[in-house]
Design an enzyme around this catalytic site. Structure first.
Site, PDB file in Angstrom:
ATOM      1  N   ARG A   1       0.805  -1.232   0.000  1.00 25.74           N
ATOM      2  CA  ARG A   1       0.000   0.000   0.000  1.00 25.74           C
ATOM      3  C   ARG A   1       0.828   1.267   0.000  1.00 25.74           C
ATOM      4  O   ARG A   1       0.579   2.179  -0.796  1.00 25.74           O
ATOM      5  CB  ARG A   1      -0.927   0.033   1.218  1.00 25.74           C
ATOM      6  N   THR A   2       1.789   1.362   0.907  1.00 20.71           N
ATOM      7  CA  THR A   2       2.489   2.643   1.019  1.00 20.71           C
ATOM      8  C   THR A   2       3.253   2.936  -0.269  1.00 20.71           C
ATOM      9  O   THR A   2       3.159   4.021  -0.841  1.00 20.71           O
ATOM     10  CB  THR A   2       3.445   2.635   2.231  1.00 20.71           C
TER      11      THR A   2
ATOM     12  N   LYS B   1      25.757  -3.367  -2.468  1.00 18.65           N
ATOM     13  CA  LYS B   1      27.227  -3.355  -2.590  1.00 18.65           C
ATOM     14  C   LYS B   1      27.887  -2.667  -1.410  1.00 18.65           C
ATOM     15  O   LYS B   1      29.096  -2.528  -1.361  1.00 18.65           O
ATOM     16  CB  LYS B   1      27.625  -2.598  -3.870  1.00 18.65           C
TER      17      LYS B   1
ATOM     18  N   ARG C   1      11.350   4.083   2.879  1.00 20.82           N
ATOM     19  CA  ARG C   1      11.023   3.132   3.958  1.00 20.82           C
ATOM     20  C   ARG C   1      12.293   2.370   4.294  1.00 20.82           C
ATOM     21  O   ARG C   1      13.043   1.956   3.398  1.00 20.82           O
ATOM     22  CB  ARG C   1       9.932   2.166   3.524  1.00 20.82           C
TER      23      ARG C   1
ATOM     24  N   HIS D   1       5.362   6.213  11.265  1.00 14.67           N
ATOM     25  CA  HIS D   1       4.793   6.011   9.932  1.00 14.67           C
ATOM     26  C   HIS D   1       3.815   7.169   9.669  1.00 14.67           C
ATOM     27  O   HIS D   1       2.598   6.996   9.655  1.00 14.67           O
ATOM     28  CB  HIS D   1       4.068   4.661   9.888  1.00 14.67           C
TER      29      HIS D   1
HETATM   30  C1  NCD Z   1       1.903  -0.997   7.999  1.00 12.71           C
HETATM   31  C2  NCD Z   1       3.399  -0.798   8.110  1.00 12.71           C
HETATM   32  O1  NCD Z   1       4.154  -1.003   7.162  1.00 12.71           O
HETATM   33  O2  NCD Z   1       3.807  -0.374   9.189  1.00 12.71           O
HETATM   34  N1  NCD Z   1       1.470  -1.183   6.687  1.00 12.71           N
HETATM   35  C3  NCD Z   1       1.203  -0.097   5.902  1.00 12.71           C
HETATM   36  O3  NCD Z   1       2.062   0.719   5.654  1.00 12.71           O
HETATM   37  N2  NCD Z   1      -0.041   0.054   5.436  1.00 12.71           N
HETATM   38  C4  NCD Z   1       1.356  -1.995   8.927  1.00 12.71           C
HETATM   39  C5  NCD Z   1       1.960  -3.361   8.960  1.00 12.71           C
HETATM   40  O4  NCD Z   1       2.840  -3.705   8.178  1.00 12.71           O
HETATM   41  O5  NCD Z   1       1.506  -4.134   9.808  1.00 12.71           O
END
Ligand code: NCD
Length: 313
Positions: A54-55, A83, A104, A132
């Protein structure tokens, strides 16, 4: 020289800015065509050192729906990190190739470090068990959309409150908007970290906080049920994970006792926290939540790129 803005944690945005982003997000949702060229000629670098559906793809989709382009990687093994390149070097170079970085990383603080080497905005798309902020914005838009206001709710956080970064970011942000009560439902091993609990008690003594072991005990008074996955990847050993992995399962039977206007949220992915029989309950809005994530990210990109409603001239 103009200082560049990053989004590393929700506190980087004040309340007014958050409410404004929610309104812009709703506007974009209703009239996406008005923003279809807002980011023409701009490039988003999507640097994902940890898995995501999703993100990552809602950011990619957001940039493309704004008329911009996307470069990057979804697997750090295909980048020079493999590397041994440092994060600061990767960031410096991506500054030449793009206008905005979305990152991320499994290590807490990595996007913050990257921002210190970046003259273009860096957005934290999740750093370890830490923060997040864009999931928080997604959650707030969803709450505002379905509950009309961010204020005065009783919200139950259920599951892995220790490692769940979505919970850590959301709880601190909702506290800024006159929450009535937080209910923390988790096994002892996965309780909200003490430093966050202490922070809430110290800064928001007016908010009631209750810890509970079982969802059934608190479901009747809950306005917003925020389910979370046990964060397997953050456990130090498999046995501990296996012991806790099926701790909570929300199903139709348990939901009978919930308020008729209670909403069920989940940042997703779900593993074994919400049974599939919940999907046709009108109170289940987790898929709508993931849909709204695109529009709040479009709003955020326009803020940081100073285009659309945020154009400065
Ligand atoms: C979450 C995350 O990555 O922290 N997912 C997301 O970004 N929608 C929640 C999760 O992974 O449990």
């Amino acid at each position: 020289m103009k200082t560049v803005r990053h989004l590393i944690e929700p506190a980087d945005l004040n309340n007014e800015e958050i409410l404004d982003l929610i309104e812009v997000g709703k506007k974009i949702y209703e009239q996406p065509g008005n923003y279809a060229h807002a980011c023409q000629g701009k490039i988003l670098a999507s640097l994902f050192f940890e898995p995501s559906t999703r993100t990552k793809f809602s950011f990619d989709s957001a940039m493309m729906r704004l008329g911009g382009n996307v470069i990057g990687f979804a697997d750090a093994n295909t980048s020079s990190a493999k590397k041994g390149e440092s994060l600061s070097d990767t960031t410096r170079v991506m500054n030449f190739y793009s206008d905005l970085i979305v990152m991320r990383h499994p290590k807490e603080g990595a996007p913050k470090l990257a921002s210190e080497y970046s003259d273009i905005p860096v957005i934290n798309a999740g750093d370890g068990g830490h923060n997040h902020p864009t999931q928080t914005l997604t959650d707030l838009l969803t709450i505002s959309y379905y509950k009309k206001t961010l204020e005065n709710h009783t919200i139950a956080f259920v599951g892995d409150l220790k490692y769940g970064r979505t919970v850590h970011s959301l709880i601190k942000t909702l506290a800024r908007f006159n929450t009535k009560k937080f209910i923390l439902v988790s096994p002892d091993e996965l309780k909200l970290p003490k430093f966050i609990l202490d922070y809430l008690k110290e800064n928001y003594p007016e908010i009631e906080i209750q810890e509970a072991r079982y969802l059934e005990d608190v479901i009747t008074e809950t306005d917003i049920l925020y389910m979370t996955r046990i964060q397997k990847e953050r456990f130090f050993n498999e046995a501990d994970y296996l012991k806790l992995k099926d701790s909570f399962l929300l199903n139709k039977k348990k939901m009978v006792k919930a308020k008729p206007d209670c909403i069920v949220m989940h940042p997703l992915p779900r593993v074994n926290e919400i049974s599939y029989d919940m999907d046709d309950d009108p109170r289940s809005i987790y898929f709508e939540q993931s849909k709204l994530g695109v529009y709040i990210r479009m709003a955020l990109i326009t803020l940081l790129m100073e285009v659309g409603d945020y154009a400065t001239c």
